[in-house]
Write a protein that holds these residues in place. Structure first.
Motif, PDB file in Angstrom:
ATOM      1  N   GLU A 158       0.820  -1.209   0.000  1.00  0.00           N
ATOM      2  CA  GLU A 158       0.000   0.000   0.000  1.00  0.00           C
ATOM      3  C   GLU A 158       0.857   1.264   0.000  1.00  0.00           C
ATOM      4  OE1 GLU A 158      -2.531  -0.571   3.342  1.00  0.00           O
ATOM      5  OE2 GLU A 158      -3.641  -2.207   2.381  1.00  0.00           O
ATOM      6  N   LYS A 159       1.976   1.235   0.707  1.00  0.00           N
ATOM      7  CA  LYS A 159       2.859   2.403   0.708  1.00  0.00           C
ATOM      8  C   LYS A 159       3.439   2.644  -0.685  1.00  0.00           C
ATOM      9  CE  LYS A 159       6.874   4.542   2.890  1.00  0.00           C
ATOM     10  NZ  LYS A 159       7.389   4.996   1.587  1.00  0.00           N
ATOM     11  N   ALA A 160       3.917   1.564  -1.323  1.00  0.00           N
ATOM     12  CA  ALA A 160       4.463   1.703  -2.671  1.00  0.00           C
ATOM     13  C   ALA A 160       3.387   2.188  -3.644  1.00  0.00           C
ATOM     14  CB  ALA A 160       5.048   0.369  -3.140  1.00  0.00           C
ATOM     15  N   MET A 161       2.168   1.698  -3.480  1.00  0.00           N
ATOM     16  CA  MET A 161       1.088   2.114  -4.371  1.00  0.00           C
ATOM     17  C   MET A 161       0.730   3.583  -4.142  1.00  0.00           C
ATOM     18  SD  MET A 161      -2.715   0.486  -4.980  1.00  0.00           S
ATOM     19  CE  MET A 161      -3.294   0.944  -3.347  1.00  0.00           C
ATOM     20  N   ARG A 162       0.705   4.016  -2.886  1.00  0.00           N
ATOM     21  CA  ARG A 162       0.426   5.444  -2.619  1.00  0.00           C
ATOM     22  C   ARG A 162       1.477   6.335  -3.276  1.00  0.00           C
ATOM     23  NH1 ARG A 162      -0.720   3.661   2.656  1.00  0.00           N
ATOM     24  NH2 ARG A 162       1.309   4.410   3.384  1.00  0.00           N
ATOM     25  N   ASP A 163       2.734   5.918  -3.181  1.00  0.00           N
ATOM     26  CA  ASP A 163       3.804   6.708  -3.804  1.00  0.00           C
ATOM     27  C   ASP A 163       3.653   6.716  -5.324  1.00  0.00           C
ATOM     28  OD1 ASP A 163       4.832   7.235  -1.315  1.00  0.00           O
ATOM     29  OD2 ASP A 163       6.404   5.704  -1.413  1.00  0.00           O
ATOM     30  N   ARG A 164       3.289   5.568  -5.908  1.00  0.00           N
ATOM     31  CA  ARG A 164       3.071   5.506  -7.356  1.00  0.00           C
ATOM     32  C   ARG A 164       1.877   6.379  -7.749  1.00  0.00           C
ATOM     33  NH1 ARG A 164       0.261   2.431 -11.401  1.00  0.00           N
ATOM     34  NH2 ARG A 164       1.608   1.949 -13.196  1.00  0.00           N
ATOM     35  N   ASN A 165       0.810   6.317  -6.960  1.00  0.00           N
ATOM     36  CA  ASN A 165      -0.363   7.131  -7.267  1.00  0.00           C
ATOM     37  C   ASN A 165      -0.048   8.622  -7.209  1.00  0.00           C
ATOM     38  OD1 ASN A 165      -1.921   4.870  -7.662  1.00  0.00           O
ATOM     39  ND2 ASN A 165      -2.969   4.971  -5.685  1.00  0.00           N
ATOM     40  N   ARG A 166       0.851   8.999  -6.312  1.00  0.00           N
ATOM     41  CA  ARG A 166       1.253  10.404  -6.227  1.00  0.00           C
ATOM     42  C   ARG A 166       1.947  10.840  -7.515  1.00  0.00           C
ATOM     43  NH1 ARG A 166       3.951   9.931  -1.845  1.00  0.00           N
ATOM     44  NH2 ARG A 166       2.108  10.056  -0.534  1.00  0.00           N
ATOM     45  N   LEU A 167       2.802   9.947  -8.032  1.00  0.00           N
ATOM     46  CA  LEU A 167       3.453  10.253  -9.311  1.00  0.00           C
ATOM     47  C   LEU A 167       2.429  10.368 -10.436  1.00  0.00           C
ATOM     48  CD1 LEU A 167       6.530   7.818  -9.191  1.00  0.00           C
ATOM     49  CD2 LEU A 167       6.528  10.276  -8.737  1.00  0.00           C
ATOM     50  N   LEU A 168       1.449   9.470 -10.420  1.00  0.00           N
ATOM     51  CA  LEU A 168       0.415   9.497 -11.461  1.00  0.00           C
ATOM     52  C   LEU A 168      -0.392  10.789 -11.405  1.00  0.00           C
ATOM     53  CD1 LEU A 168      -0.836   5.806 -11.076  1.00  0.00           C
ATOM     54  CD2 LEU A 168       0.487   6.707 -12.998  1.00  0.00           C
ATOM     55  N   LEU A 181       9.286   1.391  -7.383  1.00  0.00           N
ATOM     56  CA  LEU A 181       7.957   1.233  -6.782  1.00  0.00           C
ATOM     57  C   LEU A 181       7.198   0.075  -7.420  1.00  0.00           C
ATOM     58  CD1 LEU A 181       6.865   4.983  -6.565  1.00  0.00           C
ATOM     59  CD2 LEU A 181       7.667   3.528  -4.691  1.00  0.00           C
ATOM     60  N   GLU A 182       7.252  -0.027  -8.731  1.00  0.00           N
ATOM     61  CA  GLU A 182       6.523  -1.095  -9.414  1.00  0.00           C
ATOM     62  C   GLU A 182       7.139  -2.460  -9.126  1.00  0.00           C
ATOM     63  OE1 GLU A 182       4.680   1.589 -13.074  1.00  0.00           O
ATOM     64  OE2 GLU A 182       6.343   0.194 -13.475  1.00  0.00           O
ATOM     65  N   ALA A 183       8.447  -2.510  -8.988  1.00  0.00           N
ATOM     66  CA  ALA A 183       9.088  -3.786  -8.630  1.00  0.00           C
ATOM     67  C   ALA A 183       8.629  -4.236  -7.247  1.00  0.00           C
ATOM     68  CB  ALA A 183      10.608  -3.636  -8.675  1.00  0.00           C
ATOM     69  N   GLN A 184       8.536  -3.280  -6.323  1.00  0.00           N
ATOM     70  CA  GLN A 184       8.086  -3.610  -4.968  1.00  0.00           C
ATOM     71  C   GLN A 184       6.623  -4.033  -4.970  1.00  0.00           C
ATOM     72  OE1 GLN A 184       8.189  -0.389  -1.958  1.00  0.00           O
ATOM     73  NE2 GLN A 184       9.521  -1.768  -0.796  1.00  0.00           N
ATOM     74  N   MET A 185       5.805  -3.344  -5.742  1.00  0.00           N
ATOM     75  CA  MET A 185       4.393  -3.710  -5.832  1.00  0.00           C
ATOM     76  C   MET A 185       4.209  -5.084  -6.461  1.00  0.00           C
ATOM     77  SD  MET A 185       2.664  -0.090  -7.010  1.00  0.00           S
ATOM     78  CE  MET A 185       1.046  -0.828  -7.240  1.00  0.00           C
TER      79      MET A 185
END
Length: 367
Positions: A158-168, A181-185
């Motif tokens: 969820e943390k990695a996804m929140r960070d990715r969503n911020r970039l989006l 981030l995507e590797a971690q997700m």
């Protein structure tokens, strides 16, 4: 079979309880009293002896008794995995929740390695007909009981996804910002899905036993098949353009749903009657408890809030028989003592009253 159990639990400035102490002996527990007396608050306190935000998913500050707002504390002596333990969880005003196990600072995730706790609350009565988010939470609570690392995996994802969503949302297009981030997700998401499927498989095996409650066929699903691809890392990269337009991640385990079918009738759960939906929910909790009893050598603690009120006399008796047959400590609430008549001397009971916003508990000699 002797299960995991709470032996003593003390509440300090928790919800409506300024001070409360329950002494338990491992048998099922019936807690009865009028609506608003503070019965569910005791179950909520017990639920906080496991990872997560408890059965109400309340904010930490909302757990403190009003109007004092001095913070709150829950202390329990338990028979857990590996023997006896003292568990403490508390929060000071304006501070995050803290945990200690046997006097040592610990993470919330560590609680899942001491106790396994499952629950049913009235809000779940609409589980099969409301949004997928509630069913995901229900599934992840079941999964956490089989895989204690599931909570940490979910937090990392969820943390990695929140960070990715911020970039989006910021319309960042440079792929280098997304790579880590995507590797971690992809890695944590894969393990989350593995854990969920293993839990469903164990529940299906245990649910095939003789029971007064109907068995359910469970399926993990994704909208448009998203999340089913083996090459999740590639799927995340390919989906960036669509995700940029949406401003959020559209594939992954956070999009999963749990589908259930009343097995004997072949009817989807959302098309069953209200009583059938409740019976299916109880069946899944009992099947999970049976599977955990086989895997751990002892059943989990069960928190059943107002569960007896929606069952007829025969089903109530069958529920108590199954709980006692498992050797599980089930802490149950109800408005009237006679809801627990068929439990008899196989259980303990506490009466709860409330005066001027303050709850009081007292043990009863007989149910």
């Amino acid at each position: 079979m002797s299960g995991l159990s709470i032996r003593t639990i003390t509440l300090s400035h928790f919800r409506s309880h300024q001070a409360a102490r329950l002494e338990l002996d491992g048998r099922p527990v019936a807690i009865f009293g009028p609506n608003g007396a503070g019965k569910t608050n005791i179950l909520e306190a017990v639920s906080l002896l496991s990872p997560g935000r408890g059965l109400r998913r309340a904010a930490t500050e909302d757990l403190a008794r009003k109007p004092e707002s001095l913070g709150w504390k829950v202390v329990a002596n338990v028979r857990g995995l590996g023997g006896g333990h003292e568990l403490e969880t508390w929060a000071e005003p304006g501070e995050p929740r803290q945990v200690r196990i046997d006097g040592k600072t610990a993470t919330q995730a560590s609680l899942g390695r001491v106790l396994r706790i499952l629950w049913i609350v009235p809000a779940m009565d609409r589980l099969w007909i409301e949004a997928a988010e509630g069913r995901r939470r229900f599934l992840d609570r079941l999964t956490l009981s089989f895989a204690p690392d599931h909570a940490e995996l979910s937090l990392t994802y969820e943390k990695a996804m929140r960070d990715r969503n911020r970039l989006l949302k910021d319309q960042v297009v440079d792929p280098h910002w997304y790579a880590v981030l995507e590797a971690q997700m992809a890695e944590t998401g894969r393990q989350i899905t593995v854990n969920r499927r293993l839990a469903l498989a164990r529940i299906a095996q245990a649910g095939a036993r003789d029971s007064a409650f109907p068995s359910a066929t469970l399926t993990l699903t994704y909208p448009d098949g998203a999340g089913e691809r083996a090459d999740t890392l590639a799927a995340l990269a390919e989906g960036r353009r669509r995700d940029l337009a949406a401003g959020r991640t559209l594939i992954g385990p956070h999009r999963a749903d749990l589908a259930a079918v009343y097995a004997a009738k072949g009817v989807p759960a959302d098309q069953c009657s209200t009583g059938e939906q409740k019976a299916l929910l109880i069946s899944l909790i009992l099947a999970s408890a049976r599977a955990l009893a086989e895997d751990l050598g002892q059943p989990p603690i069960l928190l059943l809030d107002e569960v007896a009120a929606h069952l007829d006399v025969t089903r109530r008796a069958a529920l108590y028989d199954e709980i006692c047959g498992l050797g599980a400590q089930a802490i149950m609430t109800g408005t009237e003592a006679d809801l627990f008549d068929s439990l008899g001397q196989r259980g303990q009971s506490y009466a709860i009253t409330e005066v001027n916003g303050r709850s009081a508990t007292s043990p009863c000699k007989e149910i």
